[in-house]
Design a protein around this motif. Structure first.
Motif, PDB file in Angstrom:
ATOM      1  N   UNK A 134     121.490  96.069  90.566  1.00 11.59           N
ATOM      2  CA  UNK A 134     121.063  97.342  91.060  1.00 11.59           C
ATOM      3  C   UNK A 134     121.716  98.430  90.270  1.00 11.59           C
ATOM      4  N   UNK A 135     123.092  98.480  89.909  1.00 13.25           N
ATOM      5  CA  UNK A 135     123.648  99.573  89.056  1.00 13.25           C
ATOM      6  C   UNK A 135     124.018  98.940  87.682  1.00 13.25           C
ATOM      7  N   UNK A 136     123.885 100.072  86.887  1.00 12.12           N
ATOM      8  CA  UNK A 136     124.157  99.666  85.570  1.00 12.12           C
ATOM      9  C   UNK A 136     125.168 100.942  85.012  1.00 12.12           C
ATOM     10  N   UNK A 137     126.388 100.433  84.689  1.00  9.57           N
ATOM     11  CA  UNK A 137     127.425 101.445  83.787  1.00  9.57           C
ATOM     12  C   UNK A 137     127.277 101.298  82.374  1.00  9.57           C
ATOM     13  N   UNK A 138     127.287 102.327  81.692  1.00  6.90           N
ATOM     14  CA  UNK A 138     127.053 102.473  80.362  1.00  6.90           C
ATOM     15  C   UNK A 138     128.078 103.603  79.884  1.00  6.90           C
ATOM     16  N   UNK A 139     128.317 103.771  78.512  1.00  4.40           N
ATOM     17  CA  UNK A 139     129.092 104.891  78.157  1.00  4.40           C
ATOM     18  C   UNK A 139     128.712 105.163  76.692  1.00  4.40           C
ATOM     19  N   UNK A 140     129.077 106.472  76.332  1.00  7.94           N
ATOM     20  CA  UNK A 140     128.755 106.989  75.038  1.00  7.94           C
ATOM     21  C   UNK A 140     130.041 107.579  74.393  1.00  7.94           C
ATOM     22  N   UNK A 141     130.639 106.768  73.649  1.00  9.51           N
ATOM     23  CA  UNK A 141     132.003 107.106  73.093  1.00  9.51           C
ATOM     24  C   UNK A 141     132.130 108.174  72.208  1.00  9.51           C
ATOM     25  N   UNK A 142     130.947 108.429  71.631  1.00 11.63           N
ATOM     26  CA  UNK A 142     131.055 109.854  70.781  1.00 11.63           C
ATOM     27  C   UNK A 142     130.917 111.043  71.609  1.00 11.63           C
ATOM     28  N   UNK A 143     130.675 110.891  72.843  1.00  7.92           N
ATOM     29  CA  UNK A 143     130.270 111.983  74.093  1.00  7.92           C
ATOM     30  C   UNK A 143     131.627 111.838  74.825  1.00  7.92           C
ATOM     31  N   UNK A 144     132.478 111.017  74.982  1.00  5.48           N
ATOM     32  CA  UNK A 144     133.446 110.809  75.991  1.00  5.48           C
ATOM     33  C   UNK A 144     132.847 110.694  77.212  1.00  5.48           C
ATOM     34  N   UNK A 145     131.751 109.955  77.316  1.00  3.77           N
ATOM     35  CA  UNK A 145     131.128 110.167  78.815  1.00  3.77           C
ATOM     36  C   UNK A 145     130.646 108.646  79.248  1.00  3.77           C
ATOM     37  N   UNK A 146     130.867 108.437  80.373  1.00  2.00           N
ATOM     38  CA  UNK A 146     130.288 107.329  81.283  1.00  2.00           C
ATOM     39  C   UNK A 146     129.360 107.626  82.102  1.00  2.00           C
ATOM     40  N   UNK A 147     128.392 106.609  82.385  1.00  2.00           N
ATOM     41  CA  UNK A 147     127.218 106.724  83.042  1.00  2.00           C
ATOM     42  C   UNK A 147     127.073 105.731  84.554  1.00  2.00           C
ATOM     43  N   UNK A 148     126.558 105.913  85.585  1.00  2.00           N
ATOM     44  CA  UNK A 148     126.169 104.959  86.238  1.00  2.00           C
ATOM     45  C   UNK A 148     124.753 105.203  86.803  1.00  2.00           C
ATOM     46  N   UNK A 149     123.920 104.383  86.487  1.00  2.00           N
ATOM     47  CA  UNK A 149     122.477 104.357  86.778  1.00  2.00           C
ATOM     48  C   UNK A 149     122.442 103.511  87.987  1.00  2.00           C
ATOM     49  N   UNK A 150     121.988 104.049  89.127  1.00  2.00           N
ATOM     50  CA  UNK A 150     122.195 103.347  90.311  1.00  2.00           C
ATOM     51  C   UNK A 150     120.442 103.355  90.760  1.00  2.00           C
ATOM     52  N   UNK A 151     119.909 102.139  90.891  1.00  2.00           N
ATOM     53  CA  UNK A 151     118.682 101.830  91.543  1.00  2.00           C
ATOM     54  C   UNK A 151     118.494 101.191  92.927  1.00  2.00           C
ATOM     55  N   UNK A 152     117.499 100.911  93.511  1.00  2.00           N
ATOM     56  CA  UNK A 152     117.525 100.420  94.666  1.00  2.00           C
ATOM     57  C   UNK A 152     118.405 100.832  95.911  1.00  2.00           C
ATOM     58  N   UNK A 153     118.734 102.032  95.719  1.00  2.00           N
ATOM     59  CA  UNK A 153     119.708 102.586  96.794  1.00  2.00           C
ATOM     60  C   UNK A 153     119.832 102.355  98.066  1.00  2.00           C
ATOM     61  N   UNK A 154     120.883 101.861  98.852  1.00  2.00           N
ATOM     62  CA  UNK A 154     120.683 101.448 100.188  1.00  2.00           C
ATOM     63  C   UNK A 154     121.638 102.360 100.993  1.00  2.00           C
ATOM     64  N   UNK A 155     121.499 102.681 102.174  1.00  2.00           N
ATOM     65  CA  UNK A 155     122.327 103.502 103.170  1.00  2.00           C
ATOM     66  C   UNK A 155     123.923 103.138 103.023  1.00  2.00           C
ATOM     67  N   UNK A 156     124.162 101.724 102.852  1.00  2.00           N
ATOM     68  CA  UNK A 156     125.418 101.344 102.691  1.00  2.00           C
ATOM     69  C   UNK A 156     126.283 101.843 101.297  1.00  2.00           C
ATOM     70  N   UNK A 157     125.381 102.367 100.380  1.00  2.00           N
ATOM     71  CA  UNK A 157     125.866 103.199  99.036  1.00  2.00           C
ATOM     72  C   UNK A 157     126.289 104.382  99.248  1.00  2.00           C
ATOM     73  N   UNK A 158     126.223 104.871 100.563  1.00  3.40           N
ATOM     74  CA  UNK A 158     126.760 106.450 100.829  1.00  3.40           C
ATOM     75  C   UNK A 158     128.185 106.404 100.767  1.00  3.40           C
ATOM     76  N   UNK A 159     128.634 107.272  99.824  1.00  5.67           N
ATOM     77  CA  UNK A 159     129.912 107.468  99.508  1.00  5.67           C
ATOM     78  C   UNK A 159     130.149 108.655  98.623  1.00  5.67           C
TER      79      UNK A 159
END
Length: 115
Positions: A66-91
């Motif tokens: 459901x989730x995908x982590x990725x990063x752009x080293x040139x931008x010093x940035x990390x991402x988290x794509x969260x799909x099919x979110x559930x109430x238990x993902x609340x945090x």
């Protein structure tokens, strides 16, 4: 001084998607592993996903597929794509990164999954 700034949290309905971003800034000469953690009310902080500088990833069983982590080293940035979110993902979701051989945390961003 190194700083991590997260963005992208919010309120979403079950089944929806969100994309979190975390950008590192400051005097940076090396970034190793980066990752996302979360903490729900009354619970301990838990690892969600991590990614190495070379792009190898690791996921908690609860978010695999459901989730995908990725990063752009040139931008010093990390991402988290969260799909099919559930109430238990609340945090509160926190970014973590090993920068200049030290561990740094972001301030956290709230994700709420509710109808």
């Amino acid at each position: 001084q190194v700083q991590l700034v997260e963005s992208g949290g919010g309120l979403v309905q079950p089944g929806g998607s969100l994309r979190l971003s975390c950008a590192a800034s400051g005097s940076i000469f090396a970034i190793d592993d980066m990752g996302w953690y979360r903490q729900a009310p009354g619970r301990e902080r838990e690892q969600v996903a991590t990614i190495t500088h070379g792009g190898s990833t690791n996921y908690a069983d609860s978010v695999k597929g459901r989730f995908t982590i990725s990063r752009d080293n040139a931008k010093n940035t990390v991402y988290l794509q969260m799909n099919s979110l559930k109430p238990e993902d609340t945090a509160v979701y926190y970014c973590n990164a090993y920068i200049n051989y030290g561990s740094y945390w972001g301030q956290g961003t709230q994700v709420t999954v509710s109808s």
